[in-house]
Design a protein around this motif. Structure first.
Motif, PDB file in Angstrom:
ATOM      1  N   TYR A 131       0.848  -1.187   0.000  1.00 15.12           N
ATOM      2  CA  TYR A 131       0.000   0.000   0.000  1.00 15.12           C
ATOM      3  C   TYR A 131       0.887   1.242   0.000  1.00 15.12           C
ATOM      4  CZ  TYR A 131      -3.925  -3.010   1.339  1.00 15.12           C
ATOM      5  OH  TYR A 131      -4.897  -3.992   1.363  1.00 15.12           O
ATOM      6  N   LEU A 134       4.591   6.998   2.550  1.00 16.44           N
ATOM      7  CA  LEU A 134       4.900   5.852   3.408  1.00 16.44           C
ATOM      8  C   LEU A 134       4.407   4.605   2.669  1.00 16.44           C
ATOM      9  CD1 LEU A 134       5.856   4.869   6.270  1.00 16.44           C
ATOM     10  CD2 LEU A 134       3.443   5.015   6.951  1.00 16.44           C
ATOM     11  N   LEU A 142       3.579   0.752   2.843  1.00 15.08           N
ATOM     12  CA  LEU A 142       3.230  -0.252   3.837  1.00 15.08           C
ATOM     13  C   LEU A 142       3.089  -1.619   3.189  1.00 15.08           C
ATOM     14  CD1 LEU A 142       0.486   1.860   5.609  1.00 15.08           C
ATOM     15  CD2 LEU A 142       2.653   1.186   6.641  1.00 15.08           C
ATOM     16  N   SER A 197      -0.955 -11.775   5.004  1.00 18.34           N
ATOM     17  CA  SER A 197      -2.179 -12.447   5.413  1.00 18.34           C
ATOM     18  C   SER A 197      -2.158 -13.877   4.911  1.00 18.34           C
ATOM     19  CB  SER A 197      -3.405 -11.713   4.860  1.00 18.34           C
ATOM     20  OG  SER A 197      -3.339 -11.641   3.451  1.00 18.34           O
ATOM     21  N   GLN A 253      -5.327  -8.502   7.505  1.00 18.84           N
ATOM     22  CA  GLN A 253      -3.997  -8.139   7.042  1.00 18.84           C
ATOM     23  C   GLN A 253      -3.227  -7.515   8.195  1.00 18.84           C
ATOM     24  OE1 GLN A 253      -3.466  -6.386   3.189  1.00 18.84           O
ATOM     25  NE2 GLN A 253      -5.511  -6.962   2.563  1.00 18.84           N
ATOM     26  N   TYR A 254      -2.005  -7.946   8.346  1.00 21.26           N
ATOM     27  CA  TYR A 254      -1.127  -7.460   9.408  1.00 21.26           C
ATOM     28  C   TYR A 254      -0.041  -6.619   8.755  1.00 21.26           C
ATOM     29  CZ  TYR A 254      -3.634 -10.817  12.228  1.00 21.26           C
ATOM     30  OH  TYR A 254      -4.630 -11.496  12.882  1.00 21.26           O
ATOM     31  N   PHE A 255       0.056  -5.384   9.227  1.00 21.65           N
ATOM     32  CA  PHE A 255       0.911  -4.403   8.575  1.00 21.65           C
ATOM     33  C   PHE A 255       2.269  -4.290   9.249  1.00 21.65           C
ATOM     34  CE2 PHE A 255      -1.639  -2.197   5.405  1.00 21.65           C
ATOM     35  CZ  PHE A 255      -2.907  -2.682   5.691  1.00 21.65           C
ATOM     36  N   GLY A 256       3.260  -3.999   8.420  1.00 19.70           N
ATOM     37  CA  GLY A 256       4.571  -3.659   8.923  1.00 19.70           C
ATOM     38  C   GLY A 256       4.644  -2.181   9.265  1.00 19.70           C
ATOM     39  N   PRO A 257       5.799  -1.732   9.765  1.00 20.54           N
ATOM     40  CA  PRO A 257       5.943  -0.337  10.188  1.00 20.54           C
ATOM     41  C   PRO A 257       6.080   0.640   9.030  1.00 20.54           C
ATOM     42  CG  PRO A 257       7.988  -1.505  10.476  1.00 20.54           C
ATOM     43  CD  PRO A 257       6.990  -2.529  10.054  1.00 20.54           C
ATOM     44  N   PHE A 296     -13.114  -3.250   8.761  1.00 18.32           N
ATOM     45  CA  PHE A 296     -11.986  -3.219   9.681  1.00 18.32           C
ATOM     46  C   PHE A 296     -11.803  -1.800  10.223  1.00 18.32           C
ATOM     47  CE2 PHE A 296     -10.185  -7.281   8.170  1.00 18.32           C
ATOM     48  CZ  PHE A 296     -10.769  -7.389   6.909  1.00 18.32           C
ATOM     49  N   TYR A 299      -8.439   0.192  11.848  1.00 21.88           N
ATOM     50  CA  TYR A 299      -7.024   0.165  12.178  1.00 21.88           C
ATOM     51  C   TYR A 299      -6.655   1.487  12.860  1.00 21.88           C
ATOM     52  CZ  TYR A 299      -6.046  -3.879   9.114  1.00 21.88           C
ATOM     53  OH  TYR A 299      -6.000  -5.129   8.529  1.00 21.88           O
ATOM     54  N   GLY A 317       4.179   8.057  12.565  1.00 25.91           N
ATOM     55  CA  GLY A 317       5.357   7.387  12.041  1.00 25.91           C
ATOM     56  C   GLY A 317       5.327   5.878  12.120  1.00 25.91           C
ATOM     57  N   GLN A 318       4.167   5.315  12.452  1.00 27.20           N
ATOM     58  CA  GLN A 318       4.069   3.867  12.631  1.00 27.20           C
ATOM     59  C   GLN A 318       3.209   3.222  11.542  1.00 27.20           C
ATOM     60  OE1 GLN A 318       5.739   2.317  15.297  1.00 27.20           O
ATOM     61  NE2 GLN A 318       6.597   4.373  15.485  1.00 27.20           N
ATOM     62  N   GLY A 319       3.231   1.888  11.527  1.00 28.76           N
ATOM     63  CA  GLY A 319       2.334   1.149  10.652  1.00 28.76           C
ATOM     64  C   GLY A 319       0.937   1.088  11.240  1.00 28.76           C
ATOM     65  N   LEU A 320       0.107   0.249  10.681  1.00 20.51           N
ATOM     66  CA  LEU A 320      -1.284   0.128  11.093  1.00 20.51           C
ATOM     67  C   LEU A 320      -1.465  -1.064  12.027  1.00 20.51           C
ATOM     68  CD1 LEU A 320      -2.931   0.648   7.602  1.00 20.51           C
ATOM     69  CD2 LEU A 320      -2.717   2.322   9.418  1.00 20.51           C
ATOM     70  N   ASN A 352      -7.578  -9.945  -0.986  1.00 18.64           N
ATOM     71  CA  ASN A 352      -7.398  -9.260   0.283  1.00 18.64           C
ATOM     72  C   ASN A 352      -7.231  -7.765   0.112  1.00 18.64           C
ATOM     73  OD1 ASN A 352      -7.524 -11.307   2.270  1.00 18.64           O
ATOM     74  ND2 ASN A 352      -5.645 -12.124   1.431  1.00 18.64           N
ATOM     75  N   LEU A 363      -7.821  -4.079   0.462  1.00 19.96           N
ATOM     76  CA  LEU A 363      -8.576  -3.216   1.353  1.00 19.96           C
ATOM     77  C   LEU A 363      -8.690  -1.829   0.754  1.00 19.96           C
ATOM     78  CD1 LEU A 363      -7.081  -4.110   4.869  1.00 19.96           C
ATOM     79  CD2 LEU A 363      -9.211  -4.909   3.865  1.00 19.96           C
TER      80      LEU A 363
END
Lengths: 114, 114
Positions: free
Chosen positions: A35, A88, A90, A94, A103-107, B34, B36, B41-44, B100, B102
């Motif tokens: 993303y 940014l 991302l 999943s 969905q699990y996001f990175g930083p 969902f 989030y 400065g961080q991810g989700l 998947n 989003l």
């Protein structure tokens, strides 16, 4: 359990250059999505990879491309960088189930194009 | 194509007060929804999700959301806000026929007054 990791955390490029961003998926996850989140906006879907094949793409030009490797890690490549590519980026992983999965996001990787 | 609207760009509440963040979606079939949260400065981080069943879903950090099909809404609530809840909140919709992918709303920035 290892979460989603991304590298680098930040980078600066100049217009016209090429960039590669990297993502390691969460343990056991074989689907990776990328993303783009411009400043002050919600994330926008770029594309998704499943079993090393592109499995869906958003409204992004072909200069955005990707790869997925046998260990499910992934790369996002952007050619001919433009100023508007500053954002940014991302990565999310999943499990595929035939329908939407969490969905699990990175930083993220923050890219600045000058 | 699906879409998400978060009508409130910024919300400020006092610590200890209740919170409701609005989310309206557009999708022709049963949506997967969902919420989030993103710190600067961080991810989700996933707060909660709705796939089917009970329309009131509980999430982490004391948050809950209610799916109302008749209003195409999925509002996020918390009975008592803590200063650490200050962040950006994103509502997202996933479609069963789009893997998947989003689609995110533009986000609501929550500020908490002491």
């Amino acid at each position: 359990e290892t979460g989603v990791t991304q590298s680098p955390t930040h980078l600066i490029k100049t217009r016209g250059q090429q960039v590669t961003l990297r993502c390691s998926s969460q343990s056991g996850h074989n689907t990776v999505s990328w993303y783009q989140q411009a400043l002050g906006q919600g994330p926008q879907f770029i594309f998704q990879y499943y079993r090393e094949e592109e499995n869906g793409r958003g409204n992004f030009p072909p200069r955005f491309s990707g790869l997925q490797f046998p260990n499910y890690s992934s790369e996002l490549n952007v050619n001919a960088l433009e100023l508007d590519d500053s954002a940014l980026y991302l990565c999310a992983s999943s499990l595929p189930s035939g329908g939407p999965e969490t969905q699990y996001f990175g930083p993220g990787t923050r890219l600045l194009v000058l | 194509a699906q879409s998400v609207t978060q009508p409130d760009i910024h919300i400020t509440v006092s610590e200890g007060a209740s919170l409701e963040l609005r989310c309206n979606y557009s999708y022709g079939a049963t949506p997967y929804l969902f919420w989030y949260v993103q710190s600067p400065g961080q991810g989700l981080q996933l707060l909660l999700k709705y796939f089917s069943g009970d329309t009131l879903v509980q999430g982490i950090k004391g948050f809950e959301a209610e799916f109302k099909r008749s209003q195409s809404s999925f509002n996020l609530r918390k009975p008592s806000v803590h200063w650490s809840d200050a962040a950006e909140y994103f509502c997202a919709v996933g479609a069963n026929n789009a893997g998947n992918m989003l689609t995110f709303g533009g986000g609501t920035r929550l500020m908490v007054k002491p």
